[in-house]
Design a protein around this motif. Structure first.
Motif, PDB file in Angstrom:
ATOM      1  N   MET A 171       4.360 -46.951 -96.920  1.00 57.20           N
ATOM      2  CA  MET A 171       4.668 -48.050 -96.009  1.00 57.20           C
ATOM      3  C   MET A 171       5.893 -48.828 -96.502  1.00 57.20           C
ATOM      4  N   LEU A 172       6.429 -49.653 -95.639  1.00 61.90           N
ATOM      5  CA  LEU A 172       7.496 -50.569 -96.033  1.00 61.90           C
ATOM      6  C   LEU A 172       6.900 -51.804 -96.695  1.00 61.90           C
ATOM      7  N   THR A 173       7.713 -52.530 -97.432  1.00 65.94           N
ATOM      8  CA  THR A 173       7.250 -53.765 -98.050  1.00 65.94           C
ATOM      9  C   THR A 173       7.391 -54.933 -97.087  1.00 65.94           C
ATOM     10  N   SER A 241      10.547 -34.503-100.653  1.00 73.32           N
ATOM     11  CA  SER A 241       9.593 -34.919 -99.628  1.00 73.32           C
ATOM     12  C   SER A 241       8.618 -35.981-100.086  1.00 73.32           C
ATOM     13  N   ALA A 242       8.551 -36.295-101.376  1.00 71.72           N
ATOM     14  CA  ALA A 242       7.541 -37.228-101.878  1.00 71.72           C
ATOM     15  C   ALA A 242       7.826 -38.673-101.499  1.00 71.72           C
ATOM     16  N   THR A 243       9.086 -39.057-101.375  1.00 74.07           N
ATOM     17  CA  THR A 243       9.411 -40.484-101.345  1.00 74.07           C
ATOM     18  C   THR A 243       9.909 -41.080-100.030  1.00 74.07           C
ATOM     19  N   PRO A 244      10.359 -40.329 -99.026  1.00 72.98           N
ATOM     20  CA  PRO A 244      10.820 -41.011 -97.804  1.00 72.98           C
ATOM     21  C   PRO A 244       9.717 -41.866 -97.194  1.00 72.98           C
ATOM     22  N   LEU A 330       8.294 -48.906-111.545  1.00 74.67           N
ATOM     23  CA  LEU A 330       7.613 -49.086-110.272  1.00 74.67           C
ATOM     24  C   LEU A 330       6.278 -49.771-110.519  1.00 74.67           C
ATOM     25  N   LYS A 331       5.881 -50.656-109.630  1.00 75.00           N
ATOM     26  CA  LYS A 331       4.590 -51.317-109.760  1.00 75.00           C
ATOM     27  C   LYS A 331       3.464 -50.279-109.699  1.00 75.00           C
ATOM     28  N   PRO A 332       2.367 -50.453-110.465  1.00 69.49           N
ATOM     29  CA  PRO A 332       2.020 -51.634-111.263  1.00 69.49           C
ATOM     30  C   PRO A 332       2.588 -51.641-112.685  1.00 69.49           C
ATOM     31  N   THR A 333       3.212 -50.533-113.127  1.00 74.84           N
ATOM     32  CA  THR A 333       3.766 -50.516-114.481  1.00 74.84           C
ATOM     33  C   THR A 333       5.079 -51.280-114.554  1.00 74.84           C
ATOM     34  N   GLY A 334       5.896 -51.177-113.513  1.00 75.73           N
ATOM     35  CA  GLY A 334       7.211 -51.827-113.492  1.00 75.73           C
ATOM     36  C   GLY A 334       7.325 -52.840-112.368  1.00 75.73           C
ATOM     37  N   GLU A 339       9.981 -47.396-101.696  1.00 76.53           N
ATOM     38  CA  GLU A 339      11.232 -47.266-100.934  1.00 76.53           C
ATOM     39  C   GLU A 339      12.450 -47.388-101.853  1.00 76.53           C
ATOM     40  N   ASP A 340      12.308 -48.132-102.956  1.00 75.93           N
ATOM     41  CA  ASP A 340      13.393 -48.222-103.939  1.00 75.93           C
ATOM     42  C   ASP A 340      13.552 -46.891-104.685  1.00 75.93           C
ATOM     43  N   PHE A 341      12.421 -46.252-104.993  1.00 70.36           N
ATOM     44  CA  PHE A 341      12.449 -44.953-105.645  1.00 70.36           C
ATOM     45  C   PHE A 341      13.166 -43.944-104.755  1.00 70.36           C
ATOM     46  N   HIS A 342      12.902 -43.998-103.461  1.00 68.80           N
ATOM     47  CA  HIS A 342      13.567 -43.077-102.540  1.00 68.80           C
ATOM     48  C   HIS A 342      15.082 -43.313-102.526  1.00 68.80           C
TER      49      HIS A 342
END
Length: 594
Positions: A171-173, A241-244, A330-334, A339-342
């Motif tokens: 989902m989007l934030t 395909s994992a991140t879009p 990336l949350k919860p670790t970062g 969407e930023d990862f993508h």
């Protein structure tokens, strides 16, 4: 699994099914003919009915590609299913195939009682049997929410046909008072504030409207995102395909490409057993460790591996963890979101950094190796989401494996999301007998608990709950939360959401409900946790534990009928993936990682 090549004859050839074929052989509509004692009539009847939907002979002579449709009004994580289905169908037709969608069980994490994990195996059986029962030369698996992707991979692994995974996407934030928020790490953070009295009901309601800004899976590295990354690392989904995000054109284009590739996989007879080899699981474990992925990923990988006759070696996983740093911020670790990862290049950026640690010879659904796909991904570019190995988020993998007299079969902790001050800790135990006991007592003002104590919750394992719910993220007792306590050591035989954080020990094996040592712990005992020493020890003598066991023998839970009876009689422990024992291959091919 052996399969005959596509029959070059036309679909209407009168003798198609009269050539002494076994009912399960052939391709296209000839595959898996219903047995009426006359295979020619079986094909004749099948074609007559499908033509009622308006199909021509030309369409029916193409490779048949099944599409598992997990759309459901109860599953907003799959809310973009109609668009994905249409795009997959378009890709299949452009590549010369015939798309055939079919429904299966759809399981959403927060809508399934007692827990979605309880229904994961049922969904896997549904997926497997529908793939086996219906004619298809390959299958596209569309899933996203936590248990749907592992269920589909488990079912496809058992069915054995060419299969390719398409995730629904994150989902989007949203935004709350100018602060970026997303499910579900921020859900837990704001609920913690509410429990501590830091915010009121009005603001809690306001943030509730913003946490899930669109359809799609959780926007952080929860179980859904973890399984999306793992599917790509396994080689079971297309590169990139994992991140879009779910509601983007990138996701729709990836769906079209997935459909097209499924047709080629059918022609190449690229069956799933050629992809899900030990090297694929080693790569998946490396990725799980490097992304600070959900602890649930271990359970699901163990279940998928078991369907292929493989076992996950937990001690080898821990050794890999010591040399595989967390690279994804990336949350919860970062701090970032999916969407930023993508935008940072997705899995290609991560895999490029991990390359020295990967099995580059592992085959993927593209027909090329993982190493070849990394080479084809292009050059890196500046970004701040994926760190270099020399500058990691956390120096070791996100997950550590613990052993000791409290967990003879092992336990795990997500060390990258834990409080460093508590990872070497000895404390007095406060025991909760089960989830109901926890609900009834955790917020009592007279609960005998201090910040240095260790909370233990038992009977929430595979059989004890049943279904091993995500109750291991035990809330901080209300009176301590209001005093400013943010974290405590918490131990259980259950699971927790990948979106959760804190010093939480999970998957204690064997579980209390089958007589594991956790059943013998009493309030006032002391437990020692040493993450550096990989130790989880109950500081009680063997003689005393033997006395307690004799005094209070464990009676395993049973049921008289239905799915619950099947579940309780056959479910395995966490180290074997909480799968049904009869669904695992009876003769394991070995352990992975080797």
């Amino acid at each position: 699994m052996t399969r005959k090549p596509n029959d070059p004859k036309g679909a209407d050839a009168p003798n198609d099914a009269q050539q002494s074929q076994p009912a399960g052989s052939g391709s296209g509509l000839r595959k898996g003919l219903t047995n009426y004692g006359d295979l020619g009539f079986s094909l004749f009847l099948r074609k007559a009915f499908i033509k009622g939907s308006g199909y021509t002979d030309s369409a029916l002579d193409r490779p048949v590609i099944g599409i598992a449709d997990t759309g459901s009004a109860y599953n907003p994580c799959h809310g973009n299913m109609p668009q994905l289905l249409e795009a997959v169908k378009r890709g299949i037709m452009l590549a010369g195939g015939l798309p055939m969608s079919f429904p299966t069980i759809s399981v959403h994490e927060s809508f399934a009682a007692p827990t979605s994990m309880y229904l994961r195996n049922l969904m896997s059986m549904d997926t497997e049997e529908m793939i086996r029962a219906q004619p298809m030369d390959a299958v596209v698996l569309i899933g996203g929410c936590d248990k749907t992707v592992p269920a589909q991979l488990m079912g496809a692994a058992s069915a054995g046909v060419p299969a390719i995974q398409l995730v629904t996407g994150a989902m989007l934030t949203g935004s709350h008072r100018s602060e970026r928020v997303g499910a579900c790490t921020d859900c837990r953070r704001y609920w913690g504030k509410f429990r501590a009295g830091e915010i009121g009901e009005e603001e809690t309601g306001q943030v509730n409207n913003q946490l899930v800004a669109s359809v799609g899976t959780c926007s952080v590295m929860g179980t859904a995102s973890t399984m999306a990354c793992i599917a790509e690392a396994l080689g079971m989904s297309l590169p990139g395909s994992a991140t879009p995000p779910a509601v983007t054109a990138d996701r729709i284009r990836m769906a079209e490409l997935t459909g097209a590739r499924a047709v080629e996989m059918a022609k190449e007879r690229l069956t799933i057993d050629r992809i899900l080899m030990p090297a694929a699981f080693e790569n998946a474990i490396r990725v799980l460790l490097s992304i600070g992925g959900s602890t649930n990923g271990i359970v699901h990988l163990a279940a998928i591996a078991g369907r292929m006759g493989l076992d996950i070696d937990m001690q080898a996983l821990d050794r890999m963890g010591r040399e595989t740093p967390v690279l994804l911020d990336l949350k919860p670790t970062g701090q970032h979101y999916m969407e930023d990862f993508h935008k940072a290049g997705g899995m290609a950026t991560l895999l490029r950094e991990l390359r020295p640690l990967l099995r580059l010879d592992a085959l993927t659904v593209t027909g090329r190796t993982l190493g070849e796909e990394i080479d084809a991904a292009g050059e890196p570019f500046p970004q701040d989401v994926v760190r270099s190995i020399k500058n990691p988020i956390y120096p070791q993998g996100g997950i550590a494996v613990l052993n000791g007299n409290l967990a003879p079969g092992g336990a795990i902790i997500k060390q990258s999301a834990a409080d460093a001050r508590l990872m070497e800790h000895e404390g007095r135990v406060v025991v909760f007998e089960n989830s109901q006991d926890l609900v009834e007592r955790i917020d009592l003002d007279d609960l005998d608990v201090n910040a240095d104590d260790i909370l233990v919750l038992r009977n929430i394992g595979p059989k004890g709950a049943p279904g091993m719910p995500e109750a291991g993220y035990i809330p901080i007792p209300r009176k301590l939360a209001r005093a400013g306590v943010k974290d405590m050591v918490r131990i259980s035989d259950g699971r927790m959401s990948g979106t959760a954080f804190g010093t939480v020990v999970l998957h204690v094996t064997p579980e209390a409900a089958v007589g594991g040592p956790l059943a013998l712990v009493r309030t006032g005992d002391r437990i020692r946790l040493s993450v550096s020493g990989r130790e989880l020890s109950l500081l009680v003598s063997d003689d005393e534990l033997a006395r307690r066991r004799a005094e209070s023998p464990v009676v395993e839970p049973t049921a008289s009928r239905g799915y619950l009876k099947l579940f309780l009689q056959t479910v395995t422990q966490a180290d074997q993936g909480v799968d049904f024992d009869f669904l695992r291959l009876p003769e394991a091919r070995g352990k992975t990682p080797e």
